[in-house]
Design a protein around this motif. Sequence first.
Motif, short mmCIF file in Angstrom:
data_model
loop_
_atom_site.label_atom_id
_atom_site.label_comp_id
_atom_site.label_asym_id
_atom_site.label_seq_id
_atom_site.Cartn_x
_atom_site.Cartn_y
_atom_site.Cartn_z
N ALA A 175 -8.06 -2.60 7.22
CA ALA A 175 -8.38 -1.30 6.62
C ALA A 175 -7.56 -0.20 7.28
O ALA A 175 -7.03 0.70 6.61
N PHE A 176 -7.39 -0.29 8.60
CA PHE A 176 -6.61 0.73 9.32
C PHE A 176 -5.19 0.79 8.76
O PHE A 176 -4.65 1.87 8.48
N ASP A 177 -4.57 -0.39 8.60
CA ASP A 177 -3.18 -0.41 8.11
C ASP A 177 -3.09 0.06 6.66
O ASP A 177 -2.11 0.69 6.26
N ARG A 178 -4.11 -0.24 5.85
CA ARG A 178 -4.08 0.23 4.45
C ARG A 178 -4.12 1.76 4.40
O ARG A 178 -3.45 2.39 3.60
N VAL A 179 -4.95 2.33 5.29
CA VAL A 179 -5.09 3.79 5.28
C VAL A 179 -3.79 4.44 5.79
O VAL A 179 -3.27 5.38 5.18
N LEU A 180 -3.26 3.90 6.89
CA LEU A 180 -2.02 4.48 7.45
C LEU A 180 -0.88 4.37 6.43
O LEU A 180 -0.13 5.33 6.20
N ALA A 207 1.09 4.02 -3.06
CA ALA A 207 0.81 5.45 -2.81
C ALA A 207 1.96 6.33 -3.27
O ALA A 207 1.75 7.39 -3.88
N ASP A 229 -2.55 11.82 15.19
CA ASP A 229 -3.28 11.55 13.95
C ASP A 229 -2.88 12.45 12.77
O ASP A 229 -3.60 12.54 11.78
N ALA A 274 0.84 -1.21 0.00
CA ALA A 274 0.00 0.00 0.00
C ALA A 274 0.88 1.25 0.00
O ALA A 274 0.54 2.26 -0.64
N THR A 323 -1.07 4.13 3.22
CA THR A 323 -1.33 5.04 2.10
C THR A 323 -0.96 6.47 2.48
O THR A 323 -0.31 7.19 1.71
N ARG A 324 -1.33 6.88 3.68
CA ARG A 324 -0.99 8.24 4.13
C ARG A 324 0.52 8.42 4.21
O ARG A 324 1.07 9.44 3.82
#
Length: 343
Positions: free
Chosen positions: A281-286, A21, A312, A17, A288-289
């Motif tokens: 999902a949490f790890d995918r978002v982090l 990104a 955050d 991920a 990606t960020r």
Amino acid sequence: MRVGVLTGGGDCPGLNAVIRAVVRKGEVTHGDEFVGFLDGWRGVIEGRTMTLDVERCRGILPRGGTILGTSRTNPYKVEGGVDRALHNLRSERVDALVAIGGEDTLGVASRLAGEGVAVVGVPKTIDNDLSATEVTFGFHTAVQIAVDAIDRLHTTAESHDRVIVCEVMGRHAGWIATYAGIAGGAAEILIPEEPFDIEQVCTSLKNRHAKGRFASIVVVAEGALPAEGTLTVASREVDQFGHPRLGGIANVLAEEIEQRTGFETRVTILGHVQRGGTPTAFDRVLATRFGVAAIDAVHAGAFGQMVALRADRIVLVPLGEAVAELKTVDEDLLHGVAEIFWG
Ligand code: F6P
């Protein structure tokens, strides 16, 4: 710009991920071209690369592992390793490098930054033991896998009235054990930060069973050690960064528990299943960020820095901070929360 990307150290759900990104934001927004170095620093030393572009990154977001491959190679421990790495970065016309890894990979990145390499770091480890960032991607996934396993262990332990010792990863810090133990309702949690007293563990288990309750799940981090002079544990071979290969403390523990309490005891070592498969999902978002922020940092010329999560927000901190201090389990979490449910 022509940007190199590598993933080093133990793999971790969310690496792909980050790669996706970095490449998406770099290619589409900044007009970058990418080169992927294979197998961490080993690929940089050996000049082994692959093409990286938006097309190559399609479909990799939910995939565990890393499409670039990884290794625990340390250029500073390989004869001529640093010179070859610097040479290959030049011959690949790399303007900047994004290094995704834990304390070892980022430690090398920090030293190479000192040699003039334009590098930005992205922290990763399922162990969650980097103090520079509040959380690393991969940790959340590992905890979820461990909790799913513990939920299953409860029903079989209850059916047979057994103790089950469940070993989770965590070399220097017991974050996975503590989170999985709290979420999974463990009767004991043993972590590297606090050497355990086997006698105390057994007394607590006996008290629990004497109350008419049965079946106990003991969660132990692989790096947990007995208090000095209480139990002997065999020493292990070490890697290029000096880390011993762990795994197996649960067997020692289970044997002692069975002998000292008389309770039938079984062992489950979760091992690499915690590092495999799809990220939450949490790890995918982090991840990606982190990836988006890393390529932006490259274009801001923030070299020698790494991305981190604080309150955050994604911030930049010096790479040196990634390796400066180990983030150990908060005492209040262990004794103020988890311990209330032990015994
Ligand atoms: O550093 C992350 C980690 O998952 C540790 O928890 C574990 O001790 C180690 O990697 C295992 O490494 P390897 O896959 O090289 O055996």
